[in-house]
Design a protein around this motif. Sequence first.
Motif, PDB file in Angstrom:
ATOM      1  N   ALA A  92      -4.646   5.549   0.292  1.00  0.00           N
ATOM      2  CA  ALA A  92      -5.473   4.904   1.314  1.00  0.00           C
ATOM      3  C   ALA A  92      -5.488   5.745   2.592  1.00  0.00           C
ATOM      4  N   ARG A  93      -4.327   6.226   3.004  1.00  0.00           N
ATOM      5  CA  ARG A  93      -4.266   7.067   4.211  1.00  0.00           C
ATOM      6  C   ARG A  93      -5.104   8.324   4.039  1.00  0.00           C
ATOM      7  N   ASP A  94      -5.022   8.934   2.880  1.00  0.00           N
ATOM      8  CA  ASP A  94      -5.794  10.147   2.625  1.00  0.00           C
ATOM      9  C   ASP A  94      -7.292   9.852   2.714  1.00  0.00           C
ATOM     10  N   ALA A  95      -7.733   8.789   2.063  1.00  0.00           N
ATOM     11  CA  ALA A  95      -9.160   8.448   2.064  1.00  0.00           C
ATOM     12  C   ALA A  95      -9.644   8.088   3.468  1.00  0.00           C
ATOM     13  N   PHE A  96      -8.878   7.283   4.197  1.00  0.00           N
ATOM     14  CA  PHE A  96      -9.282   6.927   5.561  1.00  0.00           C
ATOM     15  C   PHE A  96      -9.294   8.157   6.463  1.00  0.00           C
ATOM     16  N   ALA A 118     -13.101   3.834  -0.650  1.00  0.00           N
ATOM     17  CA  ALA A 118     -11.925   4.168  -1.456  1.00  0.00           C
ATOM     18  C   ALA A 118     -10.647   3.762  -0.716  1.00  0.00           C
ATOM     19  N   GLY A 119     -10.602   4.019   0.586  1.00  0.00           N
ATOM     20  CA  GLY A 119      -9.433   3.629   1.368  1.00  0.00           C
ATOM     21  C   GLY A 119      -9.175   2.133   1.299  1.00  0.00           C
ATOM     22  N   ASN A 120     -10.234   1.341   1.415  1.00  0.00           N
ATOM     23  CA  ASN A 120     -10.083  -0.114   1.315  1.00  0.00           C
ATOM     24  C   ASN A 120      -9.617  -0.534  -0.073  1.00  0.00           C
ATOM     25  N   LEU A 121     -10.150   0.107  -1.091  1.00  0.00           N
ATOM     26  CA  LEU A 121      -9.753  -0.223  -2.457  1.00  0.00           C
ATOM     27  C   LEU A 121      -8.311   0.189  -2.728  1.00  0.00           C
ATOM     28  N   TYR A 122      -7.945   1.396  -2.308  1.00  0.00           N
ATOM     29  CA  TYR A 122      -6.554   1.844  -2.477  1.00  0.00           C
ATOM     30  C   TYR A 122      -5.603   0.914  -1.729  1.00  0.00           C
ATOM     31  N   ARG A 123      -5.992   0.534  -0.527  1.00  0.00           N
ATOM     32  CA  ARG A 123      -5.133  -0.355   0.263  1.00  0.00           C
ATOM     33  C   ARG A 123      -4.952  -1.692  -0.448  1.00  0.00           C
ATOM     34  N   ALA A 124      -6.023  -2.228  -1.004  1.00  0.00           N
ATOM     35  CA  ALA A 124      -5.937  -3.497  -1.731  1.00  0.00           C
ATOM     36  C   ALA A 124      -5.048  -3.373  -2.964  1.00  0.00           C
ATOM     37  N   LEU A 125      -4.989  -2.173  -3.534  1.00  0.00           N
ATOM     38  CA  LEU A 125      -4.147  -1.938  -4.709  1.00  0.00           C
ATOM     39  C   LEU A 125      -2.709  -1.580  -4.338  1.00  0.00           C
ATOM     40  N   ASP A 140       5.855   2.429  11.711  1.00  0.00           N
ATOM     41  CA  ASP A 140       5.735   3.689  12.452  1.00  0.00           C
ATOM     42  C   ASP A 140       4.931   3.411  13.721  1.00  0.00           C
ATOM     43  N   TRP A 141       5.621   2.900  14.754  1.00  0.00           N
ATOM     44  CA  TRP A 141       4.953   2.453  15.980  1.00  0.00           C
ATOM     45  C   TRP A 141       4.219   3.577  16.696  1.00  0.00           C
ATOM     46  N   PRO A 142       4.822   4.779  16.853  1.00  0.00           N
ATOM     47  CA  PRO A 142       4.074   5.850  17.541  1.00  0.00           C
ATOM     48  C   PRO A 142       2.784   6.231  16.808  1.00  0.00           C
ATOM     49  N   GLU A 143       2.853   6.284  15.487  1.00  0.00           N
ATOM     50  CA  GLU A 143       1.659   6.635  14.706  1.00  0.00           C
ATOM     51  C   GLU A 143       0.603   5.531  14.805  1.00  0.00           C
ATOM     52  N   ALA A 144       1.022   4.283  14.770  1.00  0.00           N
ATOM     53  CA  ALA A 144       0.085   3.163  14.905  1.00  0.00           C
ATOM     54  C   ALA A 144      -0.618   3.229  16.260  1.00  0.00           C
ATOM     55  N   GLU A 145       0.157   3.495  17.300  1.00  0.00           N
ATOM     56  CA  GLU A 145      -0.442   3.587  18.639  1.00  0.00           C
ATOM     57  C   GLU A 145      -1.402   4.767  18.730  1.00  0.00           C
ATOM     58  N   ARG A 146      -1.016   5.889  18.151  1.00  0.00           N
ATOM     59  CA  ARG A 146      -1.864   7.084  18.202  1.00  0.00           C
ATOM     60  C   ARG A 146      -3.223   6.810  17.551  1.00  0.00           C
ATOM     61  N   TYR A 147      -3.214   6.238  16.356  1.00  0.00           N
ATOM     62  CA  TYR A 147      -4.473   5.955  15.675  1.00  0.00           C
ATOM     63  C   TYR A 147      -5.289   4.885  16.399  1.00  0.00           C
ATOM     64  N   ASN A 182      -9.833   4.874  11.735  1.00  0.00           N
ATOM     65  CA  ASN A 182      -8.611   5.053  12.520  1.00  0.00           C
ATOM     66  C   ASN A 182      -7.872   3.735  12.718  1.00  0.00           C
ATOM     67  N   VAL A 183      -8.596   2.628  12.810  1.00  0.00           N
ATOM     68  CA  VAL A 183      -7.926   1.324  12.878  1.00  0.00           C
ATOM     69  C   VAL A 183      -7.198   1.046  11.574  1.00  0.00           C
ATOM     70  N   GLN A 184      -7.825   1.385  10.459  1.00  0.00           N
ATOM     71  CA  GLN A 184      -7.155   1.205   9.169  1.00  0.00           C
ATOM     72  C   GLN A 184      -5.890   2.056   9.102  1.00  0.00           C
ATOM     73  N   LEU A 185      -5.975   3.287   9.589  1.00  0.00           N
ATOM     74  CA  LEU A 185      -4.791   4.147   9.612  1.00  0.00           C
ATOM     75  C   LEU A 185      -3.712   3.564  10.532  1.00  0.00           C
ATOM     76  N   ALA A 186      -4.135   2.971  11.644  1.00  0.00           N
ATOM     77  CA  ALA A 186      -3.180   2.319  12.550  1.00  0.00           C
ATOM     78  C   ALA A 186      -2.521   1.126  11.862  1.00  0.00           C
TER      79      ALA A 186
END
Length: 184
Positions: free
Chosen positions: A102-106, A89-96, A132-139, A120-124
Motif C-alpha cells: 500500500a505504501r509503495d502504491a500510494f 491499488a493502494g486502497n486495495l492493498y490497505r484493505a487486504l 511512526d509519528w514523525p513520518e505521519a506528520e511529514r506526510y 499523502n494522507v493515506q501514507l500519513a
Amino acid sequence: PFASEAAATPAIPEVDRLVFEAKELIQGRRFDQARPMLETALARSPWHRGALAAMGDLEHRRARHREGLAHVTRALRLDTYDAEMNFLAGNLYRALGQQADARDAFGWAARSTAYRSAANVQLADLALVRGDWPEAERYARIALDFNRHNLSALDVLAIVGRKTNRQATAREAAAALDALDPLH
C-alpha cells in the motif's frame, strides 16, 4: 448540454460506450447494473484501461479486494506509473492488510498532482498505524502543502500532537479543523 449528441454515438467504440455507461451507473450507486456492462467490456477488450479501473473500483466497493486488485494489477502491467491505478491499488492493498505494498502504491500515486494530497494522507494514516509519528506528520504536512483544506491531514496532525505530547500542534490542528468544519 445534458443530453449526449446522438450523431457522435456511432463513432465511439462499443467498449468505450459500455465503460462510460457503467461508470455513470456506478456514480448513481447502481452497481448491479454496472457490473454486467463492465464484464462485457472486459470480455471484448481484456486490457481496456477504463474497464479495468472501473471494475477494480467496483470490486473494492463490494469488499472483494483480491478481485479488484487483479483488475488493477492488470492495468498496472500496461503502465506501472498510472497514478489512478496506483491510488486504487493502494486502497486495495490497505484493505487486504498489505501495508508495504500500500505504501509503495500510494507513493507512486502521490507523484501526480491529481492524487498528491489524498495519497499523502493515506501514507500519513499508514504511518499512524505503525506508530511512526514523525513520518505521519511529514506526510500530513505534504498533503496540507498541496491542499490546505485537507481535513484528514489535519486529523493526523491533531493525533500526532496528542500522541507526542505536543499540545500546540494538536491545538493548532483542532483550531484549523474547527475553522474549516465547525461540526467536525
